[in-house]
Design an enzyme around this catalytic site. Structure first.
Site, PDB file in Angstrom:
ATOM      1  N   LEU A  29      -6.063  -8.146  32.691  1.00 41.08           N
ATOM      2  CA  LEU A  29      -6.118  -8.198  34.155  1.00 41.08           C
ATOM      3  C   LEU A  29      -7.445  -7.688  34.707  1.00 41.08           C
ATOM      4  CD1 LEU A  29      -2.493  -6.940  34.891  1.00 41.08           C
ATOM      5  CD2 LEU A  29      -3.303  -9.282  34.517  1.00 41.08           C
ATOM      6  N   HIS A  33      -6.580 -10.529  39.633  1.00 43.39           N
ATOM      7  CA  HIS A  33      -5.123 -10.406  39.472  1.00 43.39           C
ATOM      8  C   HIS A  33      -4.570  -9.322  40.403  1.00 43.39           C
ATOM      9  CE1 HIS A  33      -6.195 -11.881  35.273  1.00 43.39           C
ATOM     10  NE2 HIS A  33      -5.266 -12.734  35.612  1.00 43.39           N
ATOM     11  N   LYS A 145      -8.547 -19.820  42.324  1.00 45.20           N
ATOM     12  CA  LYS A 145      -9.570 -20.148  41.317  1.00 45.20           C
ATOM     13  C   LYS A 145      -9.077 -21.294  40.425  1.00 45.20           C
ATOM     14  CE  LYS A 145     -11.756 -18.755  37.298  1.00 45.20           C
ATOM     15  NZ  LYS A 145     -10.804 -18.667  36.220  1.00 45.20           N
ATOM     16  N   GLN A 149      -4.289 -26.085  39.029  1.00 38.72           N
ATOM     17  CA  GLN A 149      -3.010 -25.474  38.633  1.00 38.72           C
ATOM     18  C   GLN A 149      -2.151 -25.215  39.866  1.00 38.72           C
ATOM     19  OE1 GLN A 149      -2.373 -22.292  35.528  1.00 38.72           O
ATOM     20  NE2 GLN A 149      -2.435 -20.944  37.292  1.00 38.72           N
ATOM     21  N   SER A 181     -12.711 -13.812  35.814  1.00 37.29           N
ATOM     22  CA  SER A 181     -11.875 -14.538  34.858  1.00 37.29           C
ATOM     23  C   SER A 181     -11.758 -13.698  33.591  1.00 37.29           C
ATOM     24  CB  SER A 181     -12.539 -15.878  34.512  1.00 37.29           C
ATOM     25  OG  SER A 181     -11.984 -16.399  33.328  1.00 37.29           O
TER      26      SER A 181
HETATM   27  O1  PAF Z   1      -2.993 -18.878  35.416  1.00 32.43           O
HETATM   28  C1  PAF Z   1      -2.485 -18.360  34.393  1.00 32.43           C
HETATM   29  O2  PAF Z   1      -2.792 -17.215  34.021  1.00 32.43           O
HETATM   30  C2  PAF Z   1      -1.470 -19.149  33.588  1.00 32.43           C
HETATM   31  O3  PAF Z   1      -1.773 -20.501  33.577  1.00 32.43           O
HETATM   32  C3  PAF Z   1      -0.020 -18.926  34.069  1.00 32.43           C
HETATM   33  C4  PAF Z   1       0.187 -19.422  35.483  1.00 32.43           C
HETATM   34  C5  PAF Z   1       0.324 -17.444  33.993  1.00 32.43           C
HETATM   35  C6  PAF Z   1       0.953 -19.682  33.164  1.00 32.43           C
HETATM   36  O4  PAF Z   1       0.865 -19.256  31.848  1.00 32.43           O
END
Ligand code: PAF
Length: 276
Positions: A29, A33, A145, A149, A181
């Site tokens: 993290l 995060h 970011k 997704q 990241s």
């Molecule tokens: O973004 C991430 O860290 C991953 O793709 C997730 C959403 C935790 C799924 O494993």
């Protein structure tokens, strides 16, 4: 803060929680995060953070085995941030038998990152669906970011009628603009200095579009050429509609420019949303 490793224990603990905010992560993290955890805390009564390096979303030649696993340090950061529960299951807990049923995301999942990481988003959508079923959150927080997704997760919710509110957290950056990241830690000192160029280059694209440049394919290929000459391996530079994630049409006014490029073996992604 409680650290829970099994689905049964987590379900029992969350059974009576009226307002759960969920942040799914793969650990290692950083401040990006923690920003998402802060949003979960502001908007819910119980902030649950999962830490699970999901094998299903890694390709055969990707960094699954070397992906940093730093559970103790992560838990200290989450405790300091005020998270209520960390859910850190083992692979066997999440996948006690082979996961032969997968979520098949929409065709956009085969473009951008999906073009170079085939079936990556099947793995992401499947684990997120499993985590949603385990945690049953009221809200879930994802970072901008990972723009593609986030788009696919929103589609997952919409198409499967999941009663979860998605909150999108802004990208947190280092002082020089590099998006935070977990993979930044792979960069050597020279690559780390060069890495800031990805964001700067996306900023320059935003400026040229805002000044009236509309030949998006030309901008994309010129930028790819520019970065390639500087030693980057460019997966894509793409100007898209921020709403549909389709290639931007001249009439689109809400745009996002996305980039993915490698410094050595380290793949960096970034994006900027903008209007004109
Ligand atoms: O973004 C991430 O860290 C991953 O793709 C997730 C959403 C935790 C799924 O494993």
């Amino acid at each position: 803060m409680q650290i829970i490793h099994t689905i049964a224990e987590l379900r029992a603990r969350l059974a009576q929680e009226p307002n759960i905010g969920f942040v799914p992560t793969m650990g290692n993290l950083h401040a990006g995060h923690i920003h998402l955890v802060n949003l979960a805390k502001q908007q819910s009564q119980c902030a649950v953070v999962s830490i699970f390096v999901n094998p299903l979303q890694f390709g055969v030649n990707e960094d699954l085995s070397t992906y940093p696993r730093t559970l103790d340090a992560d838990c200290k950061k989450l405790e300091a941030a005020g998270a209520d529960i960390v859910f850190a299951p083992s692979v066997a807990e999440m996948y006690p038998s082979p996961q032969t049923m997968l979520i098949s995301p929409p065709p956009i999942a085969d473009e951008l990152c999906g073009e170079v990481r085939p079936s990556h988003f099947d793995g992401v959508a499947t684990v997120v669906m499993k985590l949603f079923n385990i945690v049953r959150p009221h809200i879930a927080i994802f970072g901008k970011k990972d723009f593609q997704q986030l788009f696919i997760i929103r589609e997952l919710l919409r198409q499967f009628n999941l009663p979860i509110k998605i909150i999108a957290g802004e990208t947190v950056r280092e002082e020089d603009g590099l998006a935070m990241s977990s993979r930044n830690g792979y960069l050597n000192p020279a690559q780390r200095i060069e890495a800031k160029r990805l964001h700067r280059t996306l900023q320059q694209i935003v400026q040229s579009v805002q000044k009236g440049q509309r030949d998006y394919p030309a901008i994309e290929s010129q930028t790819t050429q520019y970065l390639t000459q500087l030693g980057w391996i460019v997966d894509y530079i793409s100007i898209r509609s921020a709403n549909s994630l389709q290639h931007a049409a001249p009439e689109d006014r809400e745009l996002v420019v996305l980039g993915a490029a490698r410094q050595g073996n380290t793949r960096l992604i970034d994006n900027i949303e903008f209007n004109f």
